[in-house]
Design an enzyme around this catalytic site. Structure first.
Site, mmCIF file in Angstrom:
data_model
loop_
_atom_site.group_PDB
_atom_site.id
_atom_site.type_symbol
_atom_site.label_atom_id
_atom_site.label_comp_id
_atom_site.label_asym_id
_atom_site.label_seq_id
_atom_site.Cartn_x
_atom_site.Cartn_y
_atom_site.Cartn_z
ATOM 1 N N CYS A 133 0.811 -1.226 0.000
ATOM 2 C CA CYS A 133 0.000 0.000 0.000
ATOM 3 C C CYS A 133 0.842 1.274 0.000
ATOM 4 O O CYS A 133 0.478 2.252 -0.639
ATOM 5 C CB CYS A 133 -1.000 -0.002 1.155
ATOM 6 S SG CYS A 133 -0.270 -0.183 2.789
ATOM 7 N N LYS A 206 -6.047 -9.488 10.884
ATOM 8 C CA LYS A 206 -5.922 -8.042 10.730
ATOM 9 C C LYS A 206 -7.266 -7.492 10.262
ATOM 10 O O LYS A 206 -7.768 -7.884 9.206
ATOM 11 C CB LYS A 206 -4.826 -7.709 9.712
ATOM 12 C CG LYS A 206 -4.700 -6.220 9.460
ATOM 13 C CD LYS A 206 -3.522 -5.881 8.596
ATOM 14 C CE LYS A 206 -3.513 -4.400 8.269
ATOM 15 N NZ LYS A 206 -2.360 -4.020 7.444
ATOM 16 N N LYS A 259 -4.429 -7.812 15.178
ATOM 17 C CA LYS A 259 -4.255 -6.382 14.968
ATOM 18 C C LYS A 259 -5.580 -5.741 14.581
ATOM 19 O O LYS A 259 -6.224 -6.259 13.683
ATOM 20 C CB LYS A 259 -3.222 -6.166 13.851
ATOM 21 C CG LYS A 259 -3.023 -4.716 13.471
ATOM 22 C CD LYS A 259 -2.188 -4.619 12.247
ATOM 23 C CE LYS A 259 -2.166 -3.160 11.836
ATOM 24 N NZ LYS A 259 -1.606 -2.967 10.532
HETATM 25 C C1 PBG Z 1 0.073 -1.829 5.898
HETATM 26 C C2 PBG Z 1 -0.074 -1.619 7.365
HETATM 27 C C3 PBG Z 1 -0.976 -0.810 8.078
HETATM 28 C C4 PBG Z 1 -0.597 -0.883 9.421
HETATM 29 C C5 PBG Z 1 0.474 -1.755 9.504
HETATM 30 N N1 PBG Z 1 0.774 -2.202 8.228
HETATM 31 C C6 PBG Z 1 -2.057 0.087 7.611
HETATM 32 C C7 PBG Z 1 -3.212 -0.424 6.891
HETATM 33 O O1 PBG Z 1 -3.469 -1.623 6.803
HETATM 34 O O2 PBG Z 1 -3.917 0.448 6.351
HETATM 35 C C8 PBG Z 1 -1.238 -0.131 10.568
HETATM 36 C C9 PBG Z 1 -0.374 0.092 11.757
HETATM 37 C C10 PBG Z 1 -0.870 1.150 12.687
HETATM 38 O O3 PBG Z 1 -1.979 1.691 12.550
HETATM 39 O O4 PBG Z 1 -0.117 1.468 13.621
HETATM 40 N N2 PBG Z 1 -0.956 -2.463 5.273
#
Ligand code: PBG
Length: 344
Positions: A133, A206, A259
């Site tokens: 991303c 996640k 997460k």
């Molecule tokens: C990448 C990623 C994200 C986070 C960790 N790896 C953002 C998302 O999925 O949009 C979030 C970490 C945080 O909010 O501290 N995909």
């Protein structure tokens, strides 16, 4: 008899259970404490940008910065001196395109950062977040065609990214994209490329969470259209989270992650009961920002609030906590009560 004992001795026989006995003194409390937070449990997330001498504070994450490689090495040195065992690195490339080319470029921002940090601090465990991303011009975690995020074509790019991180010297690979089959694909790609010993920490459960907001500002990775709910999990689904974890274990994950952490402690606790692998929890940017904001407003006691938060994540079952509070926690755990908290 000391004064007061007469009063204490006034006992009623109908009070059967006295759990207060083992709370009476600090020593007793220390002896019966169930959960221990140690610096060994902490992983510190950091954001790397191009340039030199850059240390740009992230507006919604007080005390956290976008760092150029030279400044990153300085901060990693500080983390290592605090005995924090690991850091996880997120890259913000100078150039984004629709193939995430900079994610797997030999001289990409993360690859350069890993080489520099490993060179300076060979003992520090350098984990790399594998996702597209930050590198895609549309901000989605995979290849986009006709407005859809494609699963299998994304796997090829994730494999290349993971292998390039390992080649740069990364100690652990952490895929956070939520494509199906990516843990197995990355595992096999690492093995083929000569990295059978490099562990994979999977962002298994996640969720499509509002609590990534500050991160997306920090990593400049907000999706340009739509949202991530066709690949990240529905916040309503607890059982499905356990299936995600099972699949990642079957595909060869060495560590599985839940997460965000705080709003998903039930998922974490259930995983702890079911899983014998090391378990990680990501105390994400929005959770950090929320606590920091309340503390900076004088609404919460910062010293107590952040340690209570980390202890709760441990109590729910996490072995590892990825947290922006890592440096503050390390200092307090080592008896440094004086250095001001970085988020205040
Ligand atoms: C990448 C990623 C994200 C986070 C960790 N790896 C953002 C998302 O999925 O949009 C979030 C970490 C945080 O909010 O501290 N995909």
């Amino acid at each position: 008899m000391k004064p007061g004992n007469a009063l204490l001795a006034q006992v009623r026989e109908d009070v059967l259970h006295r759990t207060r006995r083992t709370r009476e003194t600090a020593t007793l409390r220390r002896m019966v404490r169930e959960t221990r937070l140690a610096v060994d449990n902490l992983v510190y997330p950091m954001f790397v940008v191009e340039g030199r001498g850059v240390k740009q504070e992230i507006s919604s994450m007080p005390g956290q910065h976008q760092l150029s490689v030279d400044k990153l090495v300085e901060e990693c040195r500080e983390a290592a001196a605090l005995r924090i065992p690991g850091v996880i690195l997120f890259g913000i490339p100078g150039r984004k395109d629709d193939a995430a080319s900079e994610a797997y470029a030999e001289k990409g921002i993360i690859q350069e950062a890993v080489r520099a940090v490993k060179d300076a601090l060979p003992e520090l465990c350098v984990v790399t977040d594998v996702c597209l991303c930050e590198y895609m011009d549309h901000g989605h975690c995979g290849v986009v065609e006709e407005g859809r995020v494609l699963n299998d074509p994304t796997l090829d790019l994730l494999e290349r990214t993971a292998v390039s991180h390992a080649q740069a010297g990364a100690d652990m690979i952490a895929p956070s994209d939520m494509m199906d089959g990516r843990v197995g694909a990355i595992r096999r790609a690492l093995d083929r490329a000569g990295f059978p010993q490099t562990p994979v920490m999977a962002y298994s459960a996640k969720f499509a969470s509002a609590f990534y907001g500050p991160f997306r500002v920090a990593a400049e990775s907000a999706p340009a259209f739509g949202d991530r709910s066709s690949y990240q999990m529905d916040p309503a689904n607890g059982r499905e989270a356990q299936r995600e974890i099972d699949f990642d274990i079957a595909e060869g994950a060495d560590i599985v992650m839940v997460k965000p952490a705080l709003v998903y402690l039930d998922v974490l606790a259930r995983a702890r009961d079911r899983v014998n692998l090391p378990l990680a929890a990501y105390n994400v940017s929005g959770e950090f920002a929320m606590l920091a904001a309340a503390c900076r407003n004088g609404w919460l006691d910062p010293e107590r609030a952040f340690m209570e938060t980390l202890t709760a994540i441990r109590r729910a079952g996490a072995d590892l906590i990825l947290t922006y509070f890592a440096r503050d926690a390390a200092r307090r755990l080592q008896g440094d009560a004086r250095t001001p908290l970085s988020f205040m």
